[in-house]
Design a protein around this motif. Structure first.
Motif, PDB file in Angstrom:
ATOM      1  N   PRO A 470     -17.852 -20.645  17.472  1.00  0.00           N
ATOM      2  CA  PRO A 470     -16.870 -19.944  18.297  1.00  0.00           C
ATOM      3  C   PRO A 470     -16.970 -18.430  18.120  1.00  0.00           C
ATOM      4  O   PRO A 470     -17.394 -17.952  17.069  1.00  0.00           O
ATOM      5  N   GLN A 471     -16.617 -17.702  19.164  1.00  0.00           N
ATOM      6  CA  GLN A 471     -16.547 -16.243  19.025  1.00  0.00           C
ATOM      7  C   GLN A 471     -15.406 -15.913  18.077  1.00  0.00           C
ATOM      8  O   GLN A 471     -14.407 -16.620  18.021  1.00  0.00           O
ATOM      9  N   THR A 472     -15.589 -14.839  17.341  1.00  0.00           N
ATOM     10  CA  THR A 472     -14.602 -14.558  16.302  1.00  0.00           C
ATOM     11  C   THR A 472     -13.816 -13.296  16.608  1.00  0.00           C
ATOM     12  O   THR A 472     -13.637 -12.423  15.763  1.00  0.00           O
ATOM     13  N   THR A 473     -13.402 -13.173  17.864  1.00  0.00           N
ATOM     14  CA  THR A 473     -12.594 -12.007  18.215  1.00  0.00           C
ATOM     15  C   THR A 473     -11.192 -12.119  17.622  1.00  0.00           C
ATOM     16  O   THR A 473     -10.539 -11.125  17.366  1.00  0.00           O
ATOM     17  N   ALA A 474     -10.768 -13.384  17.414  1.00  0.00           N
ATOM     18  CA  ALA A 474      -9.488 -13.579  16.757  1.00  0.00           C
ATOM     19  C   ALA A 474      -9.692 -14.518  15.581  1.00  0.00           C
ATOM     20  O   ALA A 474     -10.725 -15.169  15.486  1.00  0.00           O
ATOM     21  N   ASP A 520     -20.287 -19.135  21.813  1.00  0.00           N
ATOM     22  CA  ASP A 520     -19.850 -19.744  23.057  1.00  0.00           C
ATOM     23  C   ASP A 520     -19.606 -18.656  24.101  1.00  0.00           C
ATOM     24  O   ASP A 520     -19.151 -17.557  23.781  1.00  0.00           O
ATOM     25  N   GLU A 521     -19.913 -18.984  25.351  1.00  0.00           N
ATOM     26  CA  GLU A 521     -19.821 -17.974  26.407  1.00  0.00           C
ATOM     27  C   GLU A 521     -18.398 -17.509  26.631  1.00  0.00           C
ATOM     28  O   GLU A 521     -18.137 -16.335  26.852  1.00  0.00           O
ATOM     29  N   ASN A 522     -17.486 -18.433  26.617  1.00  0.00           N
ATOM     30  CA  ASN A 522     -16.089 -18.081  26.839  1.00  0.00           C
ATOM     31  C   ASN A 522     -15.384 -18.076  25.498  1.00  0.00           C
ATOM     32  O   ASN A 522     -15.950 -18.454  24.494  1.00  0.00           O
ATOM     33  N   ASN A 523     -14.146 -17.632  25.509  1.00  0.00           N
ATOM     34  CA  ASN A 523     -13.368 -17.734  24.283  1.00  0.00           C
ATOM     35  C   ASN A 523     -12.963 -19.198  24.118  1.00  0.00           C
ATOM     36  O   ASN A 523     -11.846 -19.566  24.390  1.00  0.00           O
ATOM     37  N   ALA A 524     -13.916 -19.974  23.639  1.00  0.00           N
ATOM     38  CA  ALA A 524     -13.717 -21.413  23.709  1.00  0.00           C
ATOM     39  C   ALA A 524     -12.901 -21.950  22.542  1.00  0.00           C
ATOM     40  O   ALA A 524     -12.923 -21.406  21.447  1.00  0.00           O
TER      41      ALA A 524
END
Ligand SMILES: *[C@@H]1O[C@H](CO)[C@@H](O)[C@H](O)[C@H]1NC(C)=O
Ligand SMILES: *[C@@H]1O[C@H](CO)[C@@H](O)[C@H](O)[C@H]1NC(C)=O
Ligand SMILES: *[C@@H]1O[C@H](CO)[C@@H](O)[C@H](O)[C@H]1NC(C)=O
Ligand SMILES: *[C@@H]1O[C@H](CO)[C@@H](O)[C@H](O)[C@H]1NC(C)=O
Ligand SMILES: *[C@@H]1O[C@H](CO)[C@@H](O)[C@H](O)[C@H]1NC(C)=O
Ligand SMILES: *[C@@H]1O[C@H](CO)[C@@H](O)[C@H](O)[C@H]1NC(C)=O
Ligand SMILES: *[C@@H]1O[C@H](CO)[C@@H](O)[C@H](O)[C@H]1NC(C)=O
Length: 536
Positions: A470-474, A520-524
């Protein structure tokens, strides 16, 4: 010394001792009651020829010993089933109706036996099979069927134990697409499942397959990651398969091949082509264990046999048990009435095909079931009309160069499992015994014995395991912190606790796993990530 020559036979609680004799039957059968025995075999096959000769040897040996018996088994009514269930069934009908046989031995294969068993039930004539192992032919459901050979079901535990010993978790099963082949596979799959070994692929091969058909299927299997292959086939198809597998480069390092009892037992039968023996170098197999007793050695000497065959020994022991049972019945019935075992109640007719119901069938069946015999194959004992086979040996095929085409590397016994030697009563195989067994094995491709094949390989070179993260923006970056290329979504830098645990786990594997991380492309959510597995 003379004591060693004594062969003792324990029957119905009597112990009879005798010295084996080279003499054959006197031939003075004038005052004897002849009991016709029908025999149906594929007389062109190895098993058929061998069965026929062992039956003749058994009759000769038995009446040389018990010359005073009032009855004589007469297995003269022989028919050739030419590998055809319909021919086998009509042969059975003919033998029952016209030759008035009291007992029928054969037919040979599980397909052929099926119809004959039904006829036997109708006419109340015991059908004794020496070579139809399929679990689908159950003595439980067929009151006049006796299986005087090992039922296939009993080899499942030894086979499963082999998987457990080597820790293989995946398997491919190649089997003959016949009654014989299909019967065993569901039981085998279940049993492997219980030790958490999965059968990832089943490959039924029709006996009518061409070499090209088989080769194509082997190429399919070759492309798979699982390298543990179990083969359940008869000798004819099986020997073809191994030559083709060798040709396809599949009898080589990294592969594990295991054959079931049929192939392990029958390959010793016909002097096989050198090509077949060589193609099986490194293959493992299981088969019923036959103790090398003095009785057996004497038998070999007496008949000048270089090698013996298990199916033959079972046929031999069956004839002895049968001859004994027939004699006992004749004693009993001669008191009660003038009816003897060799005559039938012709006033009772069966409903089917004008079959006459045998009067002696039931009695014969009972006598046979209570028979205990120290036979050539070990203890001959029927449990629920099926021969009890308890001990197995594990063999390793060695090719033709080593002189012996196969070597016994260990044994399997109920409750004790696998061990390098026949463990004595009470003892359980220990780990050093298992180590010894492992070192005795030569794997395909002369693979170093101390390191058994892992049983599977990582996918073809160049292919990498794709791992979604997962993207780790949060969230907590301490668990996972990634940087990724916004064009390709490839992760360029990754760190964190979750990542460390994953890498530590990979390190524990005994092989390398090439891998790549993808953001992942989206904030999945994790659910979205799981969906990506489905999309591959
Ligand atoms: C077999 O032959 C021997 C000697 O010729 C004789 O003593 C014996 O009674 C014969 N046995 C039978 C079953 O006829
Ligand atoms: C063998 O292959 C041919 C051609 O692909 C096919 O028609 C035939 O059905 C196959 N036979 C068997 C027994 O699989
Ligand atoms: C048959 O008769 C014999 C001799 O009279 C006797 O010893 C035997 O026990 C009888 N058998 C049966 C089953 O009645
Ligand atoms: C023969 O069959 C008839 C007719 O079913 C029956 O009445 C008779 O008891 C049978 N004989 C014997 C000896 O079982
Ligand atoms: C283990 O088994 C081997 C072979 O059967 C035997 O030689 C050895 O003494 C056994 N060791 C123990 C500790 O029981
Ligand atoms: C990856 O991240 C770690 C920790 O944030 C950092 O020390 C390292 O220099 C980074 N590596 C690259 C190639 O960006
Ligand atoms: C992911 O979420 C963060 C914060 O909610 C936002 O700044 C970012 O634009 C989102 N990225 C994508 C690709 O939607």
């Amino acid at each position: 010394m003379a004591i060693h020559l004594i062969l003792s036979i324990i029957l119905f609680g009597l112990t009879l001792c005798f010295e084996p004799s080279n003499s054959v039957e006197n031939g003075s059968t004038g005052s004897k009651k002849m009991v016709p025995v029908g025999v149906i075999l594929d007389q062109d096959s190895g098993v058929g020829k061998m069965g026929k000769s062992y039956i003749a040897m058994a009759v000769s040996d038995f009446y040389a010993r018990y010359a005073d018996y009032k009855t004589r088994l007469n297995p003269a009514a022989m028919k050739n089933s030419v590998k055809d269930p319909v021919v086998a069934a009509s042969a059975a009908l003919e033998l029952m109706k016209n030759e008035r046989v009291q007992i029928l031995i054969g037919p040979q294969t599980s397909e052929e036996a099926k119809f004959a068993i039904n006829l036997g039930n109708k006419a109340q004539i015991p059908i004794i099979s020496i070579s139809a192992p399929s679990p689908s032919l159950s003595p439980n459901q067929n009151p006049f069927f006796i299986r005087a050979c090992q039922g296939d079901y009993s080899q499942i535990k030894p086979l499963t134990s082999i998987f457990q010993t080597f820790g293989w978790r995946q398997a491919i099963v190649i089997y003959e697409d016949t009654e014989f082949g299909n019967g065993l596979i569901p039981y085998l799959t279940d049993s492997l499942q219980q030790i958490e070994t999965r059968v990832l692929y089943r490959s039924p091969i029709s006996p009518s397959s061409t070499r090209l058909n088989i080769s194509k299927e082997l190429e399919n299997i070759k492309a798979m990651d699982t390298k543990v292959i179990l083969v359940h086939m008869t000798a004819l198809l099986g020997s073809q398969l191994f030559v083709l597998a060798k040709h396809a480069g599949m009898i080589s390092e990294g592969y594990v091949w295991i054959v079931t009892t049929e192939l392990s037992t029958l390959l010793g039968l016909d002097p096989l082509e050198k090509k077949v023996i060589d193609s099986m170098h490194g293959v493992l197999g299981v088969r019923a264990y036959v103790p090398n007793t003095k009785t057996l050695q004497d038998f070999k000497t007496r008949w000048n046999l270089k090698r013996i065959n298990l199916f033959g020994l079972w046929a031999y022991d069956t004839i002895w048990a049968l001859a004994k049972a027939v004699e006992l019945i004749s004693h009993e019935s001669s008191n009660a009435s003038t009816q003897s075992v060799s005559s039938r109640n012709s006033t009772t007719t069966g409903k089917v095909f004008g079959l006459i119901v045998s009067e002696s069938g039931k009695g014969l069946l009972q006598k046979l079931q209570s028979t205990r015999l120290e036979g050539l194959s070990g203890q001959f004992r029927l449990i629920r009309r099926q021969l009890k086979v308890e001990k197995y040996e594990i063999i390793n095929f060695r090719g033709s160069k080593s002189g012996e085409s196969e070597t016994v590397i260990g044994y399997w016994m109920p409750k004790k499992g696998i061990s390098a030697d026949l463990v004595e009563n009470g003892k359980v195989a220990n780990s050093s015994s298992l180590e010894e067994l492992k070192q005795r094995i030569i794997w395909p491709g002369n693979h170093h014995p101390q390191v058994p094949p892992k049983g599977w390989v990582i996918p073809a070179p160049g292919k990498k395991l794709r791992i979604g993260v997962p993207q780790t923006t949060a969230g907590f970056r301490e668990f996972l912190n990634i940087k990724w290329d916004p064009e390709t979504f490839k992760v360029t830098n990754i760190s964190g606790f979750s990542y460390d645990v994953f890498m530590a786990a990979l390190d524990q594997l005994p092989f390398k796993v090439p891998h790549e991380f993808f953001a992942d492309e989206n904030n999945a959510t994790y659910d979205d990530l799981l969906y990506q597995i489905k999309l591959q």
